[in-house]
Design an enzyme around this catalytic site. Structure first.
Site, PDB file in Angstrom:
ATOM      1  N   SER A  63       0.792  -1.242   0.000  1.00 33.50           N
ATOM      2  CA  SER A  63       0.000   0.000   0.000  1.00 33.50           C
ATOM      3  C   SER A  63       0.819   1.284   0.000  1.00 33.50           C
ATOM      4  CB  SER A  63      -0.942   0.027   1.200  1.00 33.50           C
ATOM      5  OG  SER A  63      -2.049  -0.798   0.944  1.00 33.50           O
ATOM      6  N   LYS A  66       0.567   3.416  -2.966  1.00 34.49           N
ATOM      7  CA  LYS A  66      -0.544   4.353  -3.166  1.00 34.49           C
ATOM      8  C   LYS A  66      -0.047   5.800  -3.143  1.00 34.49           C
ATOM      9  CE  LYS A  66      -3.792   0.951  -1.308  1.00 34.49           C
ATOM     10  NZ  LYS A  66      -4.449   0.392  -0.115  1.00 34.49           N
ATOM     11  N   TYR A 191      -3.112  -2.473 -10.695  1.00 35.47           N
ATOM     12  CA  TYR A 191      -3.131  -2.222  -9.249  1.00 35.47           C
ATOM     13  C   TYR A 191      -2.329  -3.317  -8.513  1.00 35.47           C
ATOM     14  CZ  TYR A 191      -4.622  -2.115  -4.416  1.00 35.47           C
ATOM     15  OH  TYR A 191      -4.597  -2.101  -3.040  1.00 35.47           O
ATOM     16  N   TYR A 243      -4.546   3.706   8.012  1.00 30.21           N
ATOM     17  CA  TYR A 243      -5.905   3.154   8.115  1.00 30.21           C
ATOM     18  C   TYR A 243      -6.555   3.525   9.434  1.00 30.21           C
ATOM     19  CZ  TYR A 243      -3.805   1.046   4.222  1.00 30.21           C
ATOM     20  OH  TYR A 243      -3.134   0.911   3.064  1.00 30.21           O
ATOM     21  N   VAL A 261       1.192  -3.759   3.759  1.00 32.32           N
ATOM     22  CA  VAL A 261       1.140  -5.071   4.407  1.00 32.32           C
ATOM     23  C   VAL A 261       2.383  -5.932   4.152  1.00 32.32           C
ATOM     24  CG1 VAL A 261      -1.373  -5.277   4.654  1.00 32.32           C
ATOM     25  CG2 VAL A 261      -0.276  -6.063   2.552  1.00 32.32           C
TER      26      VAL A 261
END
Ligand code: DON
Length: 308
Positions: A63, A66, A191, A243, A261
């Site tokens: 992530s 991103k 992605y 998050y 992760v």
């Protein structure tokens, strides 16, 4: 910065791997040794890099990708057009939750760092298919991480793709609700690939150093992204980078950070340091247990809390 300080932080934080577990929902991540911790810091004052522990070990960016993909989308489309498609609100839900959109009757994703938002951002990268979009993303990652040797981890990519049904459900839900254009499987393919690029903490400290330096690569003074893009991304990292642990981290640590992760953490000390951390054992929110401890100690020992 001081190498001895980083060694001490690794020593004090290492045992926290015992409080977490490697991610197993992507089988290839489940095979990573949890007993690892590394840190790298890019010091803007003297343009030096300092590192300790497993700083040079490769892992999947997941992530944290991103962040560069959002920066690339902003460069290609402009800030306004990107944030017409994705909001900038924290969610309070896990990174792959579909509930938040259903409950809140969302017509676009809550922010670019939850999976729904990141899938939409990937679809905004100019390119007629997954291969073209991924080629651009990888080139941009190489530029902003100052590492021309970054590569796709084929095993992680295949594992992500094979087991990515939650992401498929998120993408089909959004497609059915007119939240993004393009072919679902093709967008998911790029992605999954963006998440599967191998990096190490030094690469992440370079990426963070560009953000800390408001868009200018400190190693050659090249403006890689606009100051406006860097400021925007840092603020979303502060509210949504970790998050549903973002609020806690802002309150008790207090610097913009983004997790993955794969065990990576990328954090920015504005005008001072770019920081990369790696510790693959994760807490239930998906953030590195030992890595978060190491970041907290670094912020406390050097006095980097941006709210102080
Ligand atoms: O979409 C996924 O499930 C992963 N490829 C990336 C998720 C991730 O890293 C969430 N971070 N903590």
């Amino acid at each position: 910065m001081d190498k001895k300080l980083l060694d001490k932080i690794i020593e004090e934080s290492f045992q926290y791997y015992k409080k977490g577990h490697v991610a197993t929902y992507i089988p290839a991540l489940g095979r990573v040794n949890p007993e690892q911790l590394g840190i790298a810091v890019y010091d803007l004052e003297n343009n030096e890099q300092y590192f300790a522990g497993n700083a040079e070990t490769s892992f999947a960016i997941e992530s944290i990708s991103k962040v560069p993909v959002l920066l690339l989308a902003i460069e290609e489309r402009g800030l306004k057009n990107v944030f017409n498609k994705v909001d900038a609100e924290p969610t309070g839900f896990s990174f792959n939750s579909i509930l938040n959109m259903e409950i809140n009757k969302r017509t676009y994703p809550m922010n670019p760092f939850v999976n729904t938002g990141a899938i939409v951002i990937n679809s905004l990268i100019n390119g007629k298919n997954s291969d073209e979009r991924f080629e651009k993303i990888l080139s941009f990652m190489k530029l902003i991480c100052n590492n021309e040797h970054l590569t796709l981890n084929q095993e992680i990519y295949e594992s992500e793709s094979r087991t990515g049904d939650i992401n498929r459900s998120l993408a089909y839900y959004m497609k059915a609700n007119d939240m993004f254009d393009g072919d679902v499987e093709d967008v998911l393919d790029s992605y999954f690939k963006q998440c599967s690029v191998n990096v190490n903490t030094i690469d992440l400290s370079n990426l963070a150093a560009v953000l800390a330096n408001n868009g200018i690569a400190p190693w050659n003074n090249q403006q890689i992204v606009s100051e406006e893009a860097a400021i925007t991304v840092k603020s979303i990292m502060t509210t949504a980078g970790l998050y549903d642990e973002s609020g806690d981290f802002s309150t008790h640590v207090g610097i913009p950070a983004k997790s993955g992760v794969g065990g990576g953490l990328m954090a920015v000390s504005p005008d001072k340091f770019g920081i990369g951390v790696f510790g693959p054992a994760l807490d239930k929110e998906g953030n590195s247990t030992a890595g978060m401890k190491a970041l907290k100690l670094l912020v406390e020992k050097v006095g980097l809390n941006i709210f102080e």
